[in-house]
Design a protein around this motif. Structure first.
Motif, PDB file in Angstrom:
ATOM      1  N   ILE A 197       0.841  -1.211   0.000  1.00 50.64           N
ATOM      2  CA  ILE A 197       0.000   0.000   0.000  1.00 50.64           C
ATOM      3  C   ILE A 197       0.872   1.256   0.000  1.00 50.64           C
ATOM      4  O   ILE A 197       0.688   2.167  -0.804  1.00 50.64           O
ATOM      5  N   VAL A 198       1.868   1.279   0.894  1.00 52.02           N
ATOM      6  CA  VAL A 198       2.648   2.518   1.019  1.00 52.02           C
ATOM      7  C   VAL A 198       3.465   2.775  -0.244  1.00 52.02           C
ATOM      8  O   VAL A 198       3.607   3.916  -0.694  1.00 52.02           O
ATOM      9  N   ARG A 199       3.974   1.691  -0.844  1.00 52.84           N
ATOM     10  CA  ARG A 199       4.753   1.889  -2.072  1.00 52.84           C
ATOM     11  C   ARG A 199       3.858   2.337  -3.220  1.00 52.84           C
ATOM     12  O   ARG A 199       4.223   3.213  -3.997  1.00 52.84           O
ATOM     13  N   SER A 200       2.662   1.758  -3.307  1.00 50.82           N
ATOM     14  CA  SER A 200       1.821   2.133  -4.455  1.00 50.82           C
ATOM     15  C   SER A 200       1.306   3.559  -4.289  1.00 50.82           C
ATOM     16  O   SER A 200       1.222   4.306  -5.262  1.00 50.82           O
ATOM     17  N   VAL A 201       0.994   3.966  -3.057  1.00 48.51           N
ATOM     18  CA  VAL A 201       0.536   5.357  -2.872  1.00 48.51           C
ATOM     19  C   VAL A 201       1.686   6.324  -3.157  1.00 48.51           C
ATOM     20  O   VAL A 201       1.517   7.353  -3.815  1.00 48.51           O
ATOM     21  N   ARG A 202       2.891   5.975  -2.718  1.00 47.10           N
ATOM     22  CA  ARG A 202       4.022   6.869  -2.999  1.00 47.10           C
ATOM     23  C   ARG A 202       4.287   6.947  -4.502  1.00 47.10           C
ATOM     24  O   ARG A 202       4.572   8.024  -5.028  1.00 47.10           O
ATOM     25  N   ASP A 203       4.182   5.812  -5.190  1.00 47.07           N
ATOM     26  CA  ASP A 203       4.409   5.813  -6.642  1.00 47.07           C
ATOM     27  C   ASP A 203       3.387   6.705  -7.352  1.00 47.07           C
ATOM     28  O   ASP A 203       3.661   7.218  -8.433  1.00 47.07           O
ATOM     29  N   SER A 204       2.217   6.873  -6.740  1.00 49.41           N
ATOM     30  CA  SER A 204       1.164   7.656  -7.403  1.00 49.41           C
ATOM     31  C   SER A 204       1.433   9.166  -7.298  1.00 49.41           C
ATOM     32  O   SER A 204       0.772   9.964  -7.951  1.00 49.41           O
ATOM     33  N   LEU A 205       2.410   9.555  -6.509  1.00 49.88           N
ATOM     34  CA  LEU A 205       2.599  11.011  -6.286  1.00 49.88           C
ATOM     35  C   LEU A 205       3.180  11.701  -7.525  1.00 49.88           C
ATOM     36  O   LEU A 205       4.040  11.151  -8.179  1.00 49.88           O
TER      37      LEU A 205
END
Ligand code: AMP
Length: 378
Positions: A370-378
């Motif tokens: 979750i944290v990696r995918s949300v960060r990638d979305s930035l």
């Protein structure tokens, strides 16, 4: 038993970055006043403190005034001279004290201290000339890391070296500085463990945290019951306790460790303060590393180090900020598992720590996704 420093008192912190900011937030939550001292102005800590003192760390007149205004001093940054701490210590309790800083500031002293406590480190040697560099590198198996002994952090002032490299050129770039060569530890994983100790000797620690680095900077940290064997947890706890007790460290201290393929733990370095890898304790644990720092330096009962929920923390470096300014936080703010923390720094530079996000989930693997995918979305 030493007296408690009760809410309403004023806590002084040396250093004014994000660690001081999160310390100040926790101190104020408990009703303390916070004064921050650093050479800078309009700082991440100053923004949430009652008073910001802007003076050089070796400005003894300013330090004397600061000492008069606070009931105890702690730090969020270890590159303050021990002379400054000794000056303060004559006037007010300083936790941790200069003896801890001295061991943590210089990699040679740090490694020698660990060896004297019977703890394993990478093989190491002080390097004074090119001949010595070549000899020691051969002795350490042909691969090592050459580091400046002082003032290094986030991989600054260090370089991996191999016997086949052009060592004369490498050495030239370090010459004149105190240098240490460490044998390369072929580790399987990197972890950290954060301990808390008060001036009465009460001690506790969190379970170890698994760390993943990118470009020598911490990138992602994980906490969860599935990460480490009982043996590794027990050994890591013995190590942090040995270090804090041997140094008589008061406050919070973090030890960075390498786990080898054969499950040995090797001490990499210590930080005598809260640590980036412990940021996830804010959301994932009952009492976070910053609240523990407040409690430890004030002789209050230490808080629970228990994990509430598996967690993954991802750092937000300046690289995430584009030329157009602040990233779009919509997804981070609308994902229920994510907690977003920003440090209020106005200038985003590559590699600069601007904030972090922590995801809580039923497993750390899920939290990490979750944290990696949300960060990638930035
Ligand atoms: P440090 O600034 O000492 O924490 O080093 C930054 C990173 O470099 C560590 O987190 C490791 O990934 C790597 N590193 C440092 N020292 C060694 C070593 N002796 N052997 C292998 N990797 C190392």
């Amino acid at each position: 038993m030493l007296k408690q420093i009760l809410p309403g008192a004023t806590l002084g912190v040396l250093g004014s970055g994000q660690l001081g900011r999160m310390f100040a937030i926790e101190a104020r939550r408990l009703g303390y006043n916070v004064h921050v001292f650093s050479p800078d102005e309009k700082t991440p800590t100053g923004a949430v403190a009652d008073r910001e003192w802007s003076a050089a760390y070796d400005d003894f007149d300013a330090l004397d005034q600061f000492a008069k205004s606070v009931d105890v001093v702690t730090l969020e940054f270890e590159n303050v001279s021990t002379a400054a701490l000794e000056r303060l210590e004559k006037q007010v309790p300083v936790r941790p004290g200069p003896q801890v800083l001295e061991a943590a500031q210089n990699r040679l002293k740090e490694k020698r201290a660990m060896a004297s406590f019977g703890l394993p480190t990478a093989p190491f040697a002080a390097i004074n000339d090119l001949k010595q560099l070549k000899e020691k590198l051969t002795e350490f198996g042909g691969k090592g890391i050459l580091k400046t002994a002082s003032w290094g952090y986030d991989g600054k002032g260090q370089q991996t070296v191999n016997s086949e490299d052009d060592l004369a050129t490498v050495w030239e770039s370090y010459e004149g500085q105190e240098t240490i060569l460490e044998g390369f530890v072929d580790f399987a994983r990197e972890l950290s463990i954060i301990g808390i100790r008060d001036a009465n000797g009460n001690f506790d620690c969190f379970d170890p945290i698994l760390n993943v680095h990118a470009n020598h900077i911490l990138d992602v940290s994980l906490a969860g019951p599935e990460l480490f064997s009982m043996n590794i947890i027990k050994r890591a706890k013995e190590i942090i306790r040995t270090i804090m007790e041997s140094l008589n460290a008061v406050g919070v201290l973090c030890v960075e460790l390498f786990q080898t393929g054969s499950d040995e733990l090797v001490v990499n370095e210590i930080a005598p303060r809260p640590h980036n890898s412990g940021h996830l304790t804010i959301d994932a644990h009952y009492c976070c590393q910053f609240a523990q720092q407040v409690r430890a330096i004030c002789n209050l009962p230490l808080g629970s180090t228990k994990l509430r929920q598996p967690a993954a923390m991802a750092n937000l470096l300046g690289d995430v900020w584009s030329a157009d300014g602040t990233p779009d936080w919509s997804q981070a703010l609308s994902t229920p598992e994510i907690r977003l923390h920003l440090y209020g720094k106005d200038e985003a530079k590559p590699g600069r720590k601007m904030g972090h996000m922590t995801a809580l989930s039923s497993s750390c693997q899920e939290a990490e996704e979750i944290v990696r995918s949300v960060r990638d979305s930035l």
